[in-house]
Motif scaffolding. Structure first.
Motif, PDB file in Angstrom:
ATOM      1  N   ALA A  25       0.852  -1.188   0.000  1.00  0.00           N
ATOM      2  CA  ALA A  25       0.000   0.000   0.000  1.00  0.00           C
ATOM      3  C   ALA A  25       0.888   1.239   0.000  1.00  0.00           C
ATOM      4  CB  ALA A  25      -0.899  -0.007   1.240  1.00  0.00           C
ATOM      5  N   PRO A  26       0.345   2.381  -0.388  1.00  0.00           N
ATOM      6  CA  PRO A  26       1.147   3.608  -0.395  1.00  0.00           C
ATOM      7  C   PRO A  26       1.787   3.885   0.958  1.00  0.00           C
ATOM      8  CG  PRO A  26      -0.920   3.959  -1.541  1.00  0.00           C
ATOM      9  CD  PRO A  26      -1.018   2.598  -0.904  1.00  0.00           C
ATOM     10  N   ILE A  27       3.007   4.415   0.913  1.00  0.00           N
ATOM     11  CA  ILE A  27       3.781   4.717   2.105  1.00  0.00           C
ATOM     12  C   ILE A  27       3.514   6.159   2.521  1.00  0.00           C
ATOM     13  CG2 ILE A  27       6.124   5.038   2.992  1.00  0.00           C
ATOM     14  CD1 ILE A  27       5.435   2.136   2.693  1.00  0.00           C
ATOM     15  N   SER A  28       3.307   6.357   3.829  1.00  0.00           N
ATOM     16  CA  SER A  28       3.137   7.716   4.344  1.00  0.00           C
ATOM     17  C   SER A  28       4.474   8.239   4.855  1.00  0.00           C
ATOM     18  CB  SER A  28       2.124   7.726   5.499  1.00  0.00           C
ATOM     19  OG  SER A  28       0.865   7.247   5.060  1.00  0.00           O
ATOM     20  N   PRO A  29       4.753   9.512   4.677  1.00  0.00           N
ATOM     21  CA  PRO A  29       5.998  10.078   5.200  1.00  0.00           C
ATOM     22  C   PRO A  29       6.098   9.871   6.705  1.00  0.00           C
ATOM     23  CG  PRO A  29       4.929  11.624   3.700  1.00  0.00           C
ATOM     24  CD  PRO A  29       3.950  10.510   3.941  1.00  0.00           C
ATOM     25  N   ASP A  30       7.305   9.616   7.182  1.00  0.00           N
ATOM     26  CA  ASP A  30       7.556   9.407   8.605  1.00  0.00           C
ATOM     27  C   ASP A  30       7.390  10.730   9.356  1.00  0.00           C
ATOM     28  OD1 ASP A  30       9.055   9.135  11.143  1.00  0.00           O
ATOM     29  OD2 ASP A  30       9.555   7.160  10.358  1.00  0.00           O
TER      30      ASP A  30
ATOM     31  N   GLU B  77      10.156  -2.591 -10.849  1.00  0.00           N
ATOM     32  CA  GLU B  77      10.379  -1.357 -10.087  1.00  0.00           C
ATOM     33  C   GLU B  77       9.223  -0.383 -10.293  1.00  0.00           C
ATOM     34  OE1 GLU B  77      14.199   0.118 -11.265  1.00  0.00           O
ATOM     35  OE2 GLU B  77      15.227  -0.995  -9.658  1.00  0.00           O
ATOM     36  N   ALA B  78       8.737  -0.291 -11.527  1.00  0.00           N
ATOM     37  CA  ALA B  78       7.632   0.638 -11.801  1.00  0.00           C
ATOM     38  C   ALA B  78       6.377   0.238 -11.026  1.00  0.00           C
ATOM     39  CB  ALA B  78       7.342   0.676 -13.303  1.00  0.00           C
ATOM     40  N   GLU B  79       6.085  -1.074 -10.978  1.00  0.00           N
ATOM     41  CA  GLU B  79       4.903  -1.549 -10.251  1.00  0.00           C
ATOM     42  C   GLU B  79       5.045  -1.312  -8.754  1.00  0.00           C
ATOM     43  OE1 GLU B  79       3.134  -5.331 -12.640  1.00  0.00           O
ATOM     44  OE2 GLU B  79       5.179  -5.573 -11.878  1.00  0.00           O
ATOM     45  N   LEU B  80       6.229  -1.593  -8.222  1.00  0.00           N
ATOM     46  CA  LEU B  80       6.444  -1.396  -6.784  1.00  0.00           C
ATOM     47  C   LEU B  80       6.373   0.076  -6.418  1.00  0.00           C
ATOM     48  CD1 LEU B  80       9.305  -3.897  -5.842  1.00  0.00           C
ATOM     49  CD2 LEU B  80       6.955  -3.907  -5.014  1.00  0.00           C
ATOM     50  N   ALA B  81       7.024   0.913  -7.221  1.00  0.00           N
ATOM     51  CA  ALA B  81       7.008   2.349  -6.936  1.00  0.00           C
ATOM     52  C   ALA B  81       5.571   2.875  -6.951  1.00  0.00           C
ATOM     53  CB  ALA B  81       7.877   3.092  -7.941  1.00  0.00           C
ATOM     54  N   ALA B  82       4.784   2.399  -7.909  1.00  0.00           N
ATOM     55  CA  ALA B  82       3.391   2.833  -7.988  1.00  0.00           C
ATOM     56  C   ALA B  82       2.598   2.334  -6.787  1.00  0.00           C
ATOM     57  CB  ALA B  82       2.768   2.331  -9.288  1.00  0.00           C
ATOM     58  N   ALA B  83       2.845   1.081  -6.377  1.00  0.00           N
ATOM     59  CA  ALA B  83       2.121   0.521  -5.231  1.00  0.00           C
ATOM     60  C   ALA B  83       2.440   1.286  -3.959  1.00  0.00           C
ATOM     61  CB  ALA B  83       2.477  -0.956  -5.066  1.00  0.00           C
TER      62      ALA B  83
END
Length: 259
Positions: free
Chosen positions: A14-19, A51-57
C-alpha cells in the motif's frame, strides 16, 4: 532447473506515508518490503514486481524504491539477476560459502565442507545458549553436533542449539536428509531466514570432545567461534559453537566499509 515462484500481485503493498519524525522515505519502503518477506507474502525465491509496479504501489519515486532495494541487496535479503529482475534471496550453497563460511586452507584453497552428523538430541537449554537466544535456562531445545571435513581432514566441530518451539516438527531424519544447507532448511521448511550472524572468537585449549572430534592432541590450541544467527528484526534463532583446528586452516573474513 526449478522455475522461480511467481511474483505476488505487488505483494499486497500500500502507499507509504511520510515518517512523522522526518526519516527518509526509502527506509519506510525498506521496512514494508522486509515485512512482506518476513510474513511470507513475498516468499523465498519469489520474483518481486517490477520497479515501476512497486514504486506505484508504494506511491514513491523509482529512485526512492531503488534506494530501498539497493540496501536489501547489499544485506543479501534480495538478489538481482541480470535481465530477469529482483528476487527474494534463497539460502543455498553459494550464499553459505560467501556469507557464512570463513574457513580455508592456509594456502588459500577454499572449498565447501563435507558435513557429518554426529549427534542429534532433545535437551534442556543450558545457560550460555539460553542467554544468546534470549530464552530461559531449561527451555526445550534441539542440540546437534556436526563434524566438518575439508580436503578429507576433520577441521571443525559445530554444536548447534535451536529453540525447540521455533523448529516444531524438526526430526533427525529431516535434518539428515535436507536438500541443501542448514540455513536453507530453516528457510524453506520453517519460514526462518537467517539474515546475518554475530560472532565472537577466542583461542582455547582442546578438551576431550575436541580431541575426539578433530583428532588434535590433548591440550592443543584450537579456535572457538561462538555464533548467534539472526533473522529479521535481529531475532536470534540459532546458537552455534564452532571449534576449529587451525593447524592447516585459517579463519578468514572479508571486511568492507559502508559507502
Amino acid at each position: 532447473m526449478p522455475r522461480p515462484a511467481p511474483a505476488p500481485a505487488a505483494c499486497g503493498f500500500a502507499p507509504i506515508s511520510p515518517d512523522a519524525a522526518g526519516a527518509p522515505l526509502y527506509r519506510a519502503v525498506k521496512r514494508a518490503l522486509l515485512q512482506a518477506i518476513e510474513s511470507g507474502r513475498c516468499p523465498a525465491g519469489a520474483a518481486l514486481p517490477s520497479e515501476a509496479e512497486l514504486a506505484a504501489a508504494f506511491g514513491v519515486s523509482i529512485g526512492t524504491l531503488r534506494h530501498a532495494t539497493d540496501d536489501l541487496v547489499a544485506e543479501h535479503i534480495l538478489v538481482r539477476r541480470q535481465g530477469r529482475g529482483t528476487f527474494v534471496a534463497v539460502h543455498n550453497a553459494d550464499r553459505f560459502m560467501f556469507q557464512f563460511f570463513h574457513v580455508e586452507r592456509g594456502d588459500g584453497l577454499r572449498q565447501a565442507p563435507q558435513v557429518e552428523l554426529v549427534a542429534y538430541e532433545r535437551v534442556r537449554m543450558e545457560e550460555e545458549p539460553a542467554q544468546a537466544l534470549g530464552l530461559r535456562t531449561g527451555e526445550p531445545a534441539i542440540q546437534i553436533d556436526n563434524r566438518l571435513l575439508l580436503q578429507g581432514r576433520a577441521v571443525i566441530h559445530d554444536r548447534l542449539t535451536l529453540p525447540a518451539l521455533l523448529f516444531k516438527g524438526l526430526t533427525e531424519k529431516r535434518f539428515r536428509e535436507r536438500a541443501s544447507t542448514i540455513y536453507h532448511l530453516y528457510q524453506t521448511e520453517f519460514g526462518i531466514t537467517v539474515t546475518r550472524a554475530s560472532e565472537r572468537t577466542r583461542a582455547v585449549i582442546a578438551d576431550r570432545q575436541a580431541v575426539r572430534m578433530l583428532g588434535v592432541a590433548p591440550g592443543a590450541a584450537v579456535m572457538q567461534v561462538r555464533r548467534t544467527a539472526l533473522s529479521f528484526g535481529d531475532k536470534p534463532v540459532e546458537y552455534r559453537v564452532s571449534t576449529i583446528n587451525t593447524a592447516h586452516h585459517e579463519y578468514v573474513q572479508l571486511l568492507s566499509r559502508p559507502a
